[in-house]
Scaffold this active site. Structure first.
Site, PDB file in Angstrom:
ATOM      1  N   ASN A   1      64.950 -12.688  23.860  1.00 31.46           N
ATOM      2  CA  ASN A   1      64.497 -12.011  25.160  1.00 31.46           C
ATOM      3  C   ASN A   1      64.095 -13.061  26.036  1.00 31.46           C
ATOM      4  O   ASN A   1      63.660 -14.295  25.579  1.00 31.46           O
ATOM      5  CB  ASN A   1      63.230 -11.052  24.869  1.00 31.46           C
ATOM      6  CG  ASN A   1      62.242 -11.662  24.376  1.00 31.46           C
ATOM      7  OD1 ASN A   1      61.345 -12.626  24.907  1.00 31.46           O
ATOM      8  ND2 ASN A   1      61.817 -11.431  22.853  1.00 31.46           N
TER       9      ASN A   1
ATOM     10  N   ASP B   1      61.626  -7.047  17.776  1.00 33.82           N
ATOM     11  CA  ASP B   1      61.200  -5.775  16.859  1.00 33.82           C
ATOM     12  C   ASP B   1      62.665  -5.751  15.851  1.00 33.82           C
ATOM     13  O   ASP B   1      62.220  -5.215  14.678  1.00 33.82           O
ATOM     14  CB  ASP B   1      61.126  -4.689  17.618  1.00 33.82           C
ATOM     15  CG  ASP B   1      59.930  -4.659  18.426  1.00 33.82           C
ATOM     16  OD1 ASP B   1      58.907  -5.121  18.088  1.00 33.82           O
ATOM     17  OD2 ASP B   1      59.777  -4.291  19.748  1.00 33.82           O
TER      18      ASP B   1
ATOM     19  N   LYS C   1      81.308 -19.225  13.085  1.00 35.00           N
ATOM     20  CA  LYS C   1      81.324 -18.642  14.409  1.00 35.00           C
ATOM     21  C   LYS C   1      82.147 -17.298  14.103  1.00 35.00           C
ATOM     22  O   LYS C   1      83.407 -17.481  13.745  1.00 35.00           O
ATOM     23  CB  LYS C   1      81.693 -19.630  15.275  1.00 35.00           C
ATOM     24  CG  LYS C   1      81.836 -19.170  16.579  1.00 35.00           C
ATOM     25  CD  LYS C   1      82.272 -20.023  17.844  1.00 35.00           C
ATOM     26  CE  LYS C   1      82.583 -19.465  19.209  1.00 35.00           C
ATOM     27  NZ  LYS C   1      83.271 -20.204  20.015  1.00 35.00           N
TER      28      LYS C   1
ATOM     29  N   PHE D   1      48.648  -7.846  23.431  1.00 39.02           N
ATOM     30  CA  PHE D   1      49.441  -7.721  24.661  1.00 39.02           C
ATOM     31  C   PHE D   1      50.470  -6.643  24.623  1.00 39.02           C
ATOM     32  O   PHE D   1      50.895  -6.566  23.569  1.00 39.02           O
ATOM     33  CB  PHE D   1      49.846  -9.191  25.103  1.00 39.02           C
ATOM     34  CG  PHE D   1      48.953 -10.013  25.775  1.00 39.02           C
ATOM     35  CD1 PHE D   1      48.189 -10.496  25.031  1.00 39.02           C
ATOM     36  CD2 PHE D   1      49.042 -10.231  27.269  1.00 39.02           C
ATOM     37  CE1 PHE D   1      47.176 -11.635  25.528  1.00 39.02           C
ATOM     38  CE2 PHE D   1      47.903 -11.034  27.689  1.00 39.02           C
ATOM     39  CZ  PHE D   1      47.132 -11.537  26.930  1.00 39.02           C
TER      40      PHE D   1
ATOM     41  N   LYS E   1      48.258   1.509  20.984  1.00 39.69           N
ATOM     42  CA  LYS E   1      48.215   0.325  20.413  1.00 39.69           C
ATOM     43  C   LYS E   1      47.100  -0.522  19.881  1.00 39.69           C
ATOM     44  O   LYS E   1      47.085  -0.989  18.689  1.00 39.69           O
ATOM     45  CB  LYS E   1      49.237  -0.889  21.140  1.00 39.69           C
ATOM     46  CG  LYS E   1      50.721  -0.267  21.195  1.00 39.69           C
ATOM     47  CD  LYS E   1      51.567  -1.146  21.981  1.00 39.69           C
ATOM     48  CE  LYS E   1      53.038  -0.435  21.941  1.00 39.69           C
ATOM     49  NZ  LYS E   1      53.951  -1.179  22.940  1.00 39.69           N
TER      50      LYS E   1
ATOM     51  N   LYS F   1      47.016  -0.961  15.811  1.00 41.97           N
ATOM     52  CA  LYS F   1      46.970  -2.203  15.149  1.00 41.97           C
ATOM     53  C   LYS F   1      45.606  -2.702  14.876  1.00 41.97           C
ATOM     54  O   LYS F   1      45.536  -4.037  14.466  1.00 41.97           O
ATOM     55  CB  LYS F   1      47.625  -3.099  16.250  1.00 41.97           C
ATOM     56  CG  LYS F   1      49.197  -2.858  16.468  1.00 41.97           C
ATOM     57  CD  LYS F   1      49.912  -3.627  17.203  1.00 41.97           C
ATOM     58  CE  LYS F   1      51.439  -3.155  17.917  1.00 41.97           C
ATOM     59  NZ  LYS F   1      52.364  -4.152  17.941  1.00 41.97           N
TER      60      LYS F   1
HETATM   61  O1  C5P Z   1      56.057  -4.637  20.898  1.00 41.63           O
HETATM   62  P1  C5P Z   1      54.671  -4.165  20.892  1.00 41.63           P
HETATM   63  O2  C5P Z   1      54.589  -3.537  22.332  1.00 41.63           O
HETATM   64  O3  C5P Z   1      54.175  -3.418  19.874  1.00 41.63           O
HETATM   65  O4  C5P Z   1      53.560  -5.427  20.994  1.00 41.63           O
HETATM   66  C1  C5P Z   1      52.428  -5.153  21.125  1.00 41.63           C
HETATM   67  C2  C5P Z   1      51.690  -6.578  20.538  1.00 41.63           C
HETATM   68  O5  C5P Z   1      52.180  -6.593  19.470  1.00 41.63           O
HETATM   69  C3  C5P Z   1      51.777  -7.800  21.339  1.00 41.63           C
HETATM   70  O6  C5P Z   1      50.693  -8.490  21.078  1.00 41.63           O
HETATM   71  C4  C5P Z   1      52.771  -8.376  20.347  1.00 41.63           C
HETATM   72  O7  C5P Z   1      52.732 -10.022  20.244  1.00 41.63           O
HETATM   73  C5  C5P Z   1      52.558  -8.020  18.984  1.00 41.63           C
HETATM   74  N1  C5P Z   1      53.779  -7.733  18.115  1.00 41.63           N
HETATM   75  C6  C5P Z   1      53.614  -8.586  17.023  1.00 41.63           C
HETATM   76  N2  C5P Z   1      54.945  -8.284  16.078  1.00 41.63           N
HETATM   77  C7  C5P Z   1      55.846  -7.486  16.399  1.00 41.63           C
HETATM   78  C8  C5P Z   1      55.789  -7.056  17.643  1.00 41.63           C
HETATM   79  C9  C5P Z   1      54.899  -7.042  18.489  1.00 41.63           C
HETATM   80  O8  C5P Z   1      52.908  -9.353  16.643  1.00 41.63           O
HETATM   81  N3  C5P Z   1      56.990  -7.432  15.542  1.00 41.63           N
END
Ligand code: C5P
Length: 406
Positions: free
Chosen positions: A218, A287, A297, A333, A347, A351
């Site tokens: 990304n 993700d 390749k 974030f 979130k 989390k």
């Molecule tokens: O993708 P998402 O909106 O859930 O991400 C929210 C937060 O989770 C961000 O702070 C991102 O850095 C973290 N994150 C992570 N590992 C992932 C997906 C997101 O640490 N696989």
């Protein structure tokens, strides 16, 4: 200069800049501009030799005031009888860049035979010194001893870098990069409210390989995370950055652990997390990762059979939340498209976070590759705030103000 060095808001605090006789003296003009751009006021002293390389008028024209010259120079240069003591009364920090071998010797021994060495001896606040000289002069045993003595005397030392120098020699002796000197100076004039705290910042994208040449990723530049890391560093924290593939420069006081994939980032973060007080996850972690096609390749001619399967990646922040100790703090974030409020609240709880900063990346002035962000901020104590579009440096500074500690 990259956006994460453009901190402002120092509200006119004063820095005194000393310039000595090195070919690198012209680079002090860039330092002056960077300090002024940070909303600092700057006064300066040029030694007689320094003034052979750049003129006092250049410093005055760019906004330094006053600019001192030699101790007993013509009227107007010394700003009264006590110019040799004056910066010590008004300035929050003294930075000597570039500093010659001669100036290092004077500072190490307390000599005070010209305006700048007097001002440095009488200066009670933080003194930063960034040398520049020929590599043989830098390696000379006397210079080594003086450099060590400056550490004992409490000077903040910004090491010169190696490379080619003006006389054609190669080795260590080039003035440190502007960013390095600027970071040391801004740190010296910042509140040290994060001193002693160990802070982990994840930043950048992750890169998930599919075949020998292609990957899934990304456009994250890592700027928001770099601003969080820099703000914590300036405020005294011991900062470790776990960085996906980004093109960012960090001052040497910040430890950088480079990683590529989400699995590597996951491993690095879970290793570091138990020894940290705070983690701030700004990384745009992929993700999903493609199921690898193999090391070679994938040929265009086989495109009729093209199938890419995706596997889920671990949620790094969630894993840190699950093993969070009472004293530890976690910041997340969230980049959303559309109103970020409901998702931010979900979130934060899911989390195990103390603070969540969310933004709508579809809005102008917010999100990937932008130098500004418009944040919605929610914390575990129930505070909810919406902030206007702000530089990411300012967002970072405010988030560290906002995080509930202890
Ligand atoms: O993708 P998402 O909106 O859930 O991400 C929210 C937060 O989770 C961000 O702070 C991102 O850095 C973290 N994150 C992570 N590992 C992932 C997906 C997101 O640490 N696989």
């Amino acid at each position: 200069m990259q956006p994460h060095f453009r901190f402002a808001g120092f509200m006119g605090r004063r820095v005194h800049l000393g310039v000595t006789g090195s070919i690198a003296a012209y680079r002090a003009l860039d330092l002056l501009r960077a300090l002024l751009a940070a909303d600092l006021t700057v006064s300066a002293t040029l030694t007689d030799a320094g003034a052979r390389f750049v003129t006092p008028l250049s410093f005055e024209a760019l906004g330094a005031s006053p600019v001192y010259g030699s101790m007993f120079g013509p009227a107007g240069q010394g700003e009264g009888a006590f110019g040799h003591l004056e910066p010590g009364q008004d300035a929050a920090a003294l930075v000597i860049a570039p500093a010659t071998a001669n100036m290092l010797a004077k500072l190490a021994h307390g000599l005070a035979d010209d305006m700048l060495s007097c001002q440095a001896l009488a200066f009670p606040g933080p003194r930063i010194v960034a040398p520049a000289m020929n590599p043989r002069m830098w390696q000379a045993p006397a210079t080594r001893r003086n450099w060590d003595a400056l550490a004992d005397l409490g000077f903040i030392r910004v090491d010169p870098e190696s490379g080619g120098v003006a006389c054609g020699d190669t080795g260590t002796g080039r003035l440190a990069p502007l960013e390095e000197i600027l970071a040391a100076t801004l740190r010296a004039v910042s509140p040290q409210d994060y001193a002693g705290r160990r802070v982990l910042v994840t930043l950048g994208p992750t890169r998930e390989p599919w075949d020998g040449v292609r990957f899934w990723s990304n456009p994250s530049s890592g700027t928001m995370g770099a601003c969080m890391a820099m703000a914590a560093h300036l405020r005294g924290a011991e900062v470790t950055v776990v960085a996906g593939p980004v093109d960012l420069l960090f001052p040497s006081g910040i430890r950088v652990v480079p990683v590529r994939t989400a699995l590597e980032m996951h491993e690095a973060c879970l290793d570091l997390w138990p020894s940290m007080d705070i983690a701030c996850a700004t990384a745009a972690v992929a993700d999903f990762r493609p199921e690898p096609h193999g090391p070679g390749k994938f040929k265009k001619s086989g495109a009729g059979d093209l199938r890419v399967n995706f596997l889920p990646n671990p949620d790094i922040l969630k894993a840190m939340g699950e093993s969070k100790a009472d004293h530890q703090r976690l910041i997340g974030f969230a980049a959303e498209t559309g109103d970020p409020r409901a998702e931010a609240a979900r979130k934060l709880a899911a989390k195990g976070l103390d603070l969540m900063a969310a933004n709508d990346v579809s809005r102008q002035g917010s999100g990937f590759c932008s130098a500004t962000n418009e944040m919605f901020v929610i914390d575990a104590t129930g505070r909810v705030e919406s902030w206007p579009v702000l530089p990411k440096t300012e967002v970072a500074w405010r988030l560290w103000d906002h995080l509930p500690l202890d």
